[in-house]
Design a protein around this motif. Sequence first.
Motif, mmCIF file in Angstrom:
data_model
loop_
_atom_site.group_PDB
_atom_site.id
_atom_site.type_symbol
_atom_site.label_atom_id
_atom_site.label_comp_id
_atom_site.label_asym_id
_atom_site.label_seq_id
_atom_site.Cartn_x
_atom_site.Cartn_y
_atom_site.Cartn_z
ATOM 1 N N HIS A 1 0.834 -1.204 0.000
ATOM 2 C CA HIS A 1 0.000 0.000 0.000
ATOM 3 C C HIS A 1 0.874 1.261 0.000
ATOM 4 C CE1 HIS A 1 -3.652 2.311 0.797
ATOM 5 N NE2 HIS A 1 -2.932 3.027 1.645
ATOM 6 N N VAL A 2 1.999 1.199 0.729
ATOM 7 C CA VAL A 2 2.893 2.366 0.826
ATOM 8 C C VAL A 2 3.433 2.761 -0.560
ATOM 9 C CG1 VAL A 2 5.112 3.185 1.748
ATOM 10 C CG2 VAL A 2 3.492 2.015 3.256
ATOM 11 N N ILE A 3 3.685 1.758 -1.429
ATOM 12 C CA ILE A 3 4.203 2.053 -2.783
ATOM 13 C C ILE A 3 3.289 3.047 -3.505
ATOM 14 C CG2 ILE A 3 4.821 1.074 -5.042
ATOM 15 C CD1 ILE A 3 5.213 -1.625 -3.676
ATOM 16 N N ASP A 4 1.994 2.876 -3.329
ATOM 17 C CA ASP A 4 1.039 3.725 -4.057
ATOM 18 C C ASP A 4 0.568 4.941 -3.259
ATOM 19 O OD1 ASP A 4 1.079 2.210 -6.389
ATOM 20 O OD2 ASP A 4 -0.322 0.755 -5.546
ATOM 21 N N MET A 5 1.097 5.110 -2.054
ATOM 22 C CA MET A 5 0.711 6.283 -1.263
ATOM 23 C C MET A 5 1.387 7.529 -1.821
ATOM 24 S SD MET A 5 0.609 4.851 2.657
ATOM 25 C CE MET A 5 0.889 6.359 3.566
ATOM 26 N N ASP A 6 0.766 8.641 -1.577
ATOM 27 C CA ASP A 6 1.292 9.945 -1.961
ATOM 28 C C ASP A 6 2.669 10.165 -1.295
ATOM 29 O OD1 ASP A 6 0.603 12.664 -2.984
ATOM 30 O OD2 ASP A 6 0.972 13.124 -0.863
ATOM 31 N N LYS A 7 3.620 10.750 -2.040
ATOM 32 C CA LYS A 7 4.985 10.926 -1.525
ATOM 33 C C LYS A 7 5.006 11.743 -0.220
ATOM 34 C CE LYS A 7 9.641 11.328 -3.226
ATOM 35 N NZ LYS A 7 10.481 11.297 -4.414
ATOM 36 N N THR B 1 2.625 12.075 1.956
ATOM 37 C CA THR B 1 2.010 11.300 3.041
ATOM 38 C C THR B 1 3.029 10.342 3.647
ATOM 39 O OG1 THR B 1 -0.032 11.396 1.761
ATOM 40 C CG2 THR B 1 -0.004 9.870 3.612
ATOM 41 N N VAL B 2 3.818 9.697 2.782
ATOM 42 C CA VAL B 2 4.839 8.761 3.274
ATOM 43 C C VAL B 2 5.907 9.522 4.055
ATOM 44 C CG1 VAL B 2 6.574 7.042 2.628
ATOM 45 C CG2 VAL B 2 4.424 7.145 1.384
ATOM 46 N N LYS B 3 6.277 10.700 3.554
ATOM 47 C CA LYS B 3 7.287 11.521 4.240
ATOM 48 C C LYS B 3 6.768 11.919 5.628
ATOM 49 C CE LYS B 3 10.334 15.320 3.312
ATOM 50 N NZ LYS B 3 10.110 16.741 3.102
ATOM 51 N N ALA B 4 5.513 12.329 5.683
ATOM 52 C CA ALA B 4 4.911 12.719 6.965
ATOM 53 C C ALA B 4 4.866 11.529 7.926
ATOM 54 C CB ALA B 4 3.508 13.256 6.733
ATOM 55 N N PHE B 5 4.553 10.359 7.390
ATOM 56 C CA PHE B 5 4.496 9.126 8.183
ATOM 57 C C PHE B 5 5.881 8.840 8.760
ATOM 58 C CE2 PHE B 5 2.546 4.538 7.834
ATOM 59 C CZ PHE B 5 2.831 4.314 9.164
ATOM 60 N N SER B 6 6.893 8.905 7.897
ATOM 61 C CA SER B 6 8.261 8.631 8.308
ATOM 62 C C SER B 6 8.721 9.601 9.402
ATOM 63 C CB SER B 6 9.144 8.732 7.063
ATOM 64 O OG SER B 6 10.492 8.794 7.427
ATOM 65 N N GLU B 7 8.368 10.882 9.214
ATOM 66 C CA GLU B 7 8.747 11.894 10.213
ATOM 67 C C GLU B 7 7.972 11.721 11.516
ATOM 68 O OE1 GLU B 7 8.204 15.575 8.132
ATOM 69 O OE2 GLU B 7 10.077 15.320 7.004
ATOM 70 N N ALA B 8 6.705 11.339 11.397
ATOM 71 C CA ALA B 8 5.868 11.154 12.592
ATOM 72 C C ALA B 8 6.463 10.080 13.495
ATOM 73 C CB ALA B 8 4.442 10.790 12.187
#
Lengths: 200, 200
Positions: B31-37, B39-46
């Motif tokens: 699912h992460v592959i198709d997530m918005d860039k 959004t993934v960056k925010a997830f990683s930072e969170a």
Amino acid sequence: MNCPTSIKELINSFKCLPGIGEKSAERFAYHVIDMDKDTVKAFSEALLNVKNKIKYCPKCNFITENEICDICSDPSRDKETLCVVEDIKSVIRFEELNVYNGKYFVLDKLISPFDKIGPEETNIDKLLKTIEENNIKEIILAIKPTIEGEATSLYIEKMLQEKKNIDISKIAHGIPLGVEMEYLDSLTIELAFKDRKKIS
Amino acid sequence: MNCPTSIKELINSFKCLPGIGEKSAERFAYHVIDMDKDTVKAFSEALLNVKNKIKYCPKCNFITENEICDICSDPSRDKETLCVVEDIKSVIRFEELNVYNGKYFVLDKLISPFDKIGPEETNIDKLLKTIEENNIKEIILAIKPTIEGEATSLYIEKMLQEKKNIDISKIAHGIPLGVEMEYLDSLTIELAFKDRKKIS
């Protein structure tokens, strides 16, 4: 009292994952507090790495970290057989089970009359071009038998019916309706490859 | 064919989350592959933010991004009443419901004869010190009624029995055995606060 901002943000991020609601997201976020610092750092980097490194193979649409995926660039695989699948999870499952040694083509999207997805919105044009350019002799349709899957298989079959030099088959034996490929047992998948039925 | 390394690493990270096995972890990673860039960056930072910013309050063991948590530093709250809870999730749930206006003390670990966790491995010593130093007049034990919870409540009660100037009560009405505080309905929790029973 407000929950700390960083926790709230992490809860929101976890809620982006499929099937994860508020309570599970909270449970994950509180768990992260007590996780080892290096583990969290690795997790954070893994997310970015997947987003930055993973590309879709321009030949078959499977995932890769290189220009061309491992399967397309493997000279030991049968170049003249192409297995058409719905998604990358199908490729990974088939590869795990070692039931097939040709190339793949990932459709990604199926034709869906209900969702108004016509053939022109799918990868079928690219599939036909791939078949033409790579001198494919055999096509195995390994798409799950839902309405969308059947519609897509039928359409591909119809588009290829004039090509007399291509064998088209469908994986068969025992794939139950509406089940995800990735959860099927190995025997069912193996038999489905073995007992594939010529349709033209 | 091997699954790309970055995907494998992300699957392993997701598997660190409570209750997440191989299949769910795979589902999240794809699912992460198709997530918005972004959004993934925010997830990683969170993830990193939670690990870097969240600390445990030195007074009550609740979570905070500051030196002292929001509850301990709030002058409008009743300083003489202390609610003893098992975990931070209990504090968050009670605060959401707005049923209590005193301070908290998070035990984090309960006494557990089966897991060989004695009183000295818990925060009870710190709790007793907190009660002493802060001139606490009332203690509300809000620990779930499992074997460990009961053992812990009994031990705290015993340790405080000589202090005649402290009221000790236990939240009561309708908390069913073996249920997590965070999933209880608001009425049950509200009644449990209201109908607390003096035990010494």
